[in-house]
Design a protein around this motif. Structure first.
Motif, PDB file in Angstrom:
ATOM      1  N   TYR A 142       0.832  -1.203   0.000  1.00 19.34           N
ATOM      2  CA  TYR A 142       0.000   0.000   0.000  1.00 19.34           C
ATOM      3  C   TYR A 142       0.868   1.255   0.000  1.00 19.34           C
ATOM      4  O   TYR A 142       1.893   1.317   0.670  1.00 19.34           O
ATOM      5  N   SER A 143       0.416   2.264  -0.757  1.00 21.06           N
ATOM      6  CA  SER A 143       1.080   3.565  -0.767  1.00 21.06           C
ATOM      7  C   SER A 143       0.394   4.431   0.289  1.00 21.06           C
ATOM      8  O   SER A 143      -0.826   4.608   0.258  1.00 21.06           O
ATOM      9  N   LEU A 144       1.181   4.940   1.247  1.00 20.72           N
ATOM     10  CA  LEU A 144       0.537   5.670   2.345  1.00 20.72           C
ATOM     11  C   LEU A 144       1.465   6.706   2.959  1.00 20.72           C
ATOM     12  O   LEU A 144       2.681   6.699   2.752  1.00 20.72           O
ATOM     13  N   GLY A 145       0.861   7.606   3.740  1.00 22.93           N
ATOM     14  CA  GLY A 145       1.606   8.592   4.498  1.00 22.93           C
ATOM     15  C   GLY A 145       1.479   8.298   5.983  1.00 22.93           C
ATOM     16  O   GLY A 145       0.542   7.632   6.418  1.00 22.93           O
ATOM     17  N   LEU A 146       2.431   8.812   6.763  1.00 23.96           N
ATOM     18  CA  LEU A 146       2.432   8.626   8.214  1.00 23.96           C
ATOM     19  C   LEU A 146       2.547   9.982   8.894  1.00 23.96           C
ATOM     20  O   LEU A 146       3.333  10.834   8.480  1.00 23.96           O
ATOM     21  N   LEU A 147       1.739  10.172   9.936  1.00 18.35           N
ATOM     22  CA  LEU A 147       1.701  11.452  10.630  1.00 18.35           C
ATOM     23  C   LEU A 147       1.679  11.203  12.138  1.00 18.35           C
ATOM     24  O   LEU A 147       0.745  10.578  12.646  1.00 18.35           O
ATOM     25  N   HIS A 148       2.717  11.669  12.853  1.00 13.81           N
ATOM     26  CA  HIS A 148       2.682  11.585  14.314  1.00 13.81           C
ATOM     27  C   HIS A 148       3.394  12.790  14.924  1.00 13.81           C
ATOM     28  O   HIS A 148       4.077  13.548  14.242  1.00 13.81           O
ATOM     29  N   GLY A 149       3.237  12.966  16.229  1.00 14.48           N
ATOM     30  CA  GLY A 149       3.671  14.179  16.902  1.00 14.48           C
ATOM     31  C   GLY A 149       5.159  14.427  16.924  1.00 14.48           C
ATOM     32  O   GLY A 149       5.599  15.563  17.131  1.00 14.48           O
ATOM     33  N   ASP A 150       5.984  13.388  16.723  1.00 12.44           N
ATOM     34  CA  ASP A 150       7.436  13.564  16.784  1.00 12.44           C
ATOM     35  C   ASP A 150       8.050  13.997  15.453  1.00 12.44           C
ATOM     36  O   ASP A 150       9.255  14.226  15.364  1.00 12.44           O
ATOM     37  N   MET A 151       7.227  14.095  14.413  1.00 15.10           N
ATOM     38  CA  MET A 151       7.726  14.560  13.116  1.00 15.10           C
ATOM     39  C   MET A 151       7.826  16.075  13.138  1.00 15.10           C
ATOM     40  O   MET A 151       7.024  16.748  13.776  1.00 15.10           O
ATOM     41  N   ASP A 152       8.831  16.629  12.425  1.00 21.68           N
ATOM     42  CA  ASP A 152       8.920  18.088  12.400  1.00 21.68           C
ATOM     43  C   ASP A 152       7.882  18.654  11.429  1.00 21.68           C
ATOM     44  O   ASP A 152       7.307  17.937  10.614  1.00 21.68           O
ATOM     45  N   GLN A 153       7.655  19.959  11.531  1.00 24.65           N
ATOM     46  CA  GLN A 153       6.543  20.579  10.810  1.00 24.65           C
ATOM     47  C   GLN A 153       6.666  20.454   9.299  1.00 24.65           C
ATOM     48  O   GLN A 153       5.674  20.249   8.595  1.00 24.65           O
ATOM     49  N   SER A 154       7.883  20.534   8.781  1.00 22.37           N
ATOM     50  CA  SER A 154       8.056  20.430   7.323  1.00 22.37           C
ATOM     51  C   SER A 154       7.687  19.030   6.831  1.00 22.37           C
ATOM     52  O   SER A 154       7.081  18.868   5.765  1.00 22.37           O
ATOM     53  N   GLU A 155       8.048  17.994   7.631  1.00 21.71           N
ATOM     54  CA  GLU A 155       7.670  16.623   7.277  1.00 21.71           C
ATOM     55  C   GLU A 155       6.148  16.474   7.279  1.00 21.71           C
ATOM     56  O   GLU A 155       5.572  15.895   6.363  1.00 21.71           O
ATOM     57  N   ARG A 156       5.530  17.000   8.335  1.00 24.77           N
ATOM     58  CA  ARG A 156       4.065  16.918   8.444  1.00 24.77           C
ATOM     59  C   ARG A 156       3.391  17.606   7.258  1.00 24.77           C
ATOM     60  O   ARG A 156       2.467  17.063   6.652  1.00 24.77           O
ATOM     61  N   ASN A 157       3.863  18.830   6.942  1.00 21.41           N
ATOM     62  CA  ASN A 157       3.263  19.594   5.841  1.00 21.41           C
ATOM     63  C   ASN A 157       3.355  18.844   4.525  1.00 21.41           C
ATOM     64  O   ASN A 157       2.413  18.857   3.725  1.00 21.41           O
ATOM     65  N   LYS A 158       4.501  18.191   4.291  1.00 25.08           N
ATOM     66  CA  LYS A 158       4.706  17.434   3.044  1.00 25.08           C
ATOM     67  C   LYS A 158       3.710  16.276   2.955  1.00 25.08           C
ATOM     68  O   LYS A 158       3.073  16.060   1.912  1.00 25.08           O
ATOM     69  N   VAL A 159       3.566  15.520   4.051  1.00 26.97           N
ATOM     70  CA  VAL A 159       2.649  14.377   4.057  1.00 26.97           C
ATOM     71  C   VAL A 159       1.208  14.838   3.861  1.00 26.97           C
ATOM     72  O   VAL A 159       0.467  14.272   3.042  1.00 26.97           O
TER      73      VAL A 159
END
Length: 255
Positions: A142-159
């Protein structure tokens, strides 16, 4: 807002009137927009009852309410949503499973079907669980994204950007990371792990069915989820509805 009071004491009016005031402050809905308010209730009967009140109070202001619940005509409900509504009254769609492995089997059997209708948001409670589930699903192809609180904001924004653009059909997320996500393409929310409380649960399932679109939310309970089962039982009993035996048995194991 979560309100608890005796039957006949005006609970429904107490939350419908502020909703109407808020809606009247917004600009008129354009085609494809809405709803402005989502009311989630534990049973079909209560959903129909609240919907009737919304129609009664909203009629004077030409506001539209749509009821969305299992057992009704999906075609009629979808048509009503497409025509636009300021208020959607709906029920949360619960699955009682035996173990963690049953949850995995349930998800993998249905994920292709879910992604064929739109974007899928899967909630897990802890960062470690989110990483484990994302890894397992990736290994299944499966192609998917992951989002959790320890990711920095730029990573989160990209996902989030990739998920919004539908480059990623599935997003696995924790509550902290997914707070306030407003993505109209989300058609399915899966509570792979139950929420910490009813308030968080309500927020999660509100991520689907946005912008007047149809959405379905699933909550997977196992034998470990006794305290959350108790919350669901209290919701059902408060509305004088029958409680499924499996759910009651699970709730009675508390303490």
């Amino acid at each position: 807002m979560i309100g608890i009071a005796k039957t006949g004491s005006g609970k429904t009016a107490a939350f419908i009137w502020p909703i109407l005031v808020h809606i009247m402050d917004q600009k008129e809905l354009e085609p494809g927009e809405g709803p402005i308010a989502i009311i989630v209730c534990p049973t079909r009967e209560l959903c129909q009852q609240i919907h009737a009140e919304c129609k009664r109070f909203g009629k004077a202001y030409s506001l539209r309410s749509v009821a969305v619940y299992g057992g009704g005509s999906m075609w009629e409900q979808a048509k009503a949503l497409q025509e636009g509504a300021e208020i959607v009254v709906c029920t949360p769609e619960v699955e009682l499973l035996l173990s963690g492995s049953d949850k995995w089997n349930w998800l993998t059997r249905r994920l292709v079907e879910f992604t064929s209708t739109g974007s899928v948001l899967i909630f897990v409670t802890k960062k470690a669980n989110s990483e484990e589930l994302a890894t397992n699903l990736t290994q299944e192809g499966y192609s998917l994204g992951l989002l959790h609180g320890d990711m920095d904001q730029s990573e989160r924004n990209k996902v989030i950007s990739d998920f919004k653009k539908k480059n990623l059909p599935v997003l696995v997320a924790t509550d902290v990371a997914a707070r306030g996500l407003d993505i109209p393409s989300i058609r399915t929310v899966v509570n792979y792990d139950v929420a910490r409380d009813i308030d968080t649960h309500t927020h999660r399932i509100g991520r689907t069915g946005r912008a007047g679109e149809k959405g379905v939310a699933y909550t997977l309970l196992t034998s470990k989820d006794t305290s959350f089962a108790g919350d669901l039982v209290r919701n059902l009993e408060g509305a004088n509805q029958a409680v499924p035996k499996e759910l009651m048995d699970l709730a009675m194991q508390v303490g």
